[in-house]
Design a protein around this motif. Structure first.
Motif, mmCIF file in Angstrom:
data_model
loop_
_atom_site.group_PDB
_atom_site.id
_atom_site.type_symbol
_atom_site.label_atom_id
_atom_site.label_comp_id
_atom_site.label_asym_id
_atom_site.label_seq_id
_atom_site.Cartn_x
_atom_site.Cartn_y
_atom_site.Cartn_z
ATOM 1 N N GLN A 44 0.939 -1.250 -0.056
ATOM 2 C CA GLN A 44 -0.031 0.072 -0.161
ATOM 3 C C GLN A 44 1.013 1.226 0.167
ATOM 4 O O GLN A 44 0.418 2.280 -0.701
ATOM 5 C CB GLN A 44 -0.992 -0.113 1.201
ATOM 6 C CG GLN A 44 -1.795 1.056 1.402
ATOM 7 C CD GLN A 44 -2.769 1.357 0.143
ATOM 8 O OE1 GLN A 44 -3.058 0.601 -0.491
ATOM 9 N NE2 GLN A 44 -3.170 2.343 -0.349
ATOM 10 N N SER A 53 0.952 4.045 -3.014
ATOM 11 C CA SER A 53 0.620 5.549 -2.751
ATOM 12 C C SER A 53 1.628 6.318 -3.221
ATOM 13 O O SER A 53 1.717 7.450 -3.940
ATOM 14 C CB SER A 53 0.389 5.758 -1.263
ATOM 15 O OG SER A 53 -0.627 5.033 -0.598
ATOM 16 N N ARG A 100 2.068 6.064 -7.187
ATOM 17 C CA ARG A 100 0.708 6.663 -7.776
ATOM 18 C C ARG A 100 0.881 8.310 -7.708
ATOM 19 O O ARG A 100 0.693 8.997 -8.777
ATOM 20 C CB ARG A 100 -0.272 6.540 -7.009
ATOM 21 C CG ARG A 100 -1.739 7.319 -7.394
ATOM 22 C CD ARG A 100 -2.864 7.054 -6.337
ATOM 23 N NE ARG A 100 -2.300 8.017 -5.242
ATOM 24 C CZ ARG A 100 -2.480 7.750 -3.926
ATOM 25 N NH1 ARG A 100 -3.091 6.881 -3.680
ATOM 26 N NH2 ARG A 100 -2.168 8.587 -3.083
ATOM 27 N N ASN A 101 1.576 8.830 -6.601
ATOM 28 C CA ASN A 101 1.775 10.215 -6.420
ATOM 29 C C ASN A 101 2.966 10.671 -7.584
ATOM 30 O O ASN A 101 2.845 11.711 -8.132
ATOM 31 C CB ASN A 101 2.089 10.698 -5.303
ATOM 32 C CG ASN A 101 1.117 10.642 -4.215
ATOM 33 O OD1 ASN A 101 -0.125 10.896 -4.755
ATOM 34 N ND2 ASN A 101 1.129 10.490 -2.728
ATOM 35 N N SER A 109 -6.984 1.697 -7.627
ATOM 36 C CA SER A 109 -6.335 1.137 -6.398
ATOM 37 C C SER A 109 -6.865 -0.385 -6.283
ATOM 38 O O SER A 109 -7.739 -0.785 -6.836
ATOM 39 C CB SER A 109 -6.535 1.709 -5.094
ATOM 40 O OG SER A 109 -7.869 1.582 -4.741
#
Length: 65
Positions: A18, A22, A25-26, A49
């Motif tokens: 996870q 994150s 993804r950013n 997600s």
């Protein structure tokens, strides 16, 4: 100092997976924005997600035909 090559395989630890999702993804959203600004390109990005949540980026509004 050089980083080693990351082996492309599924991360087994759910928490680590996870956190990695994150962060990446950013980074991906930031790169999409930079591409749209620097190259004056129209960019659209959709990411789902593992839990089904939607993340999106669009450099301009698109009209549905």
């Amino acid at each position: 100092m050089v980083r080693g090559k990351t082996q492309m395989r599924r991360i087994e630890n759910a928490t680590s997976r996870q956190v990695t999702f994150s962060k990446r993804r950013n980074g991906l959203l930031k790169k999409a924005f930079e591409l749209s600004v620097l190259c004056d390109a129209q960019v659209a990005l959709i990411v789902f997600s593992p839990r089904g949540k939607l993340y999106e980026f669009a450099s301009s509004r698109y009209e549905l035909c």
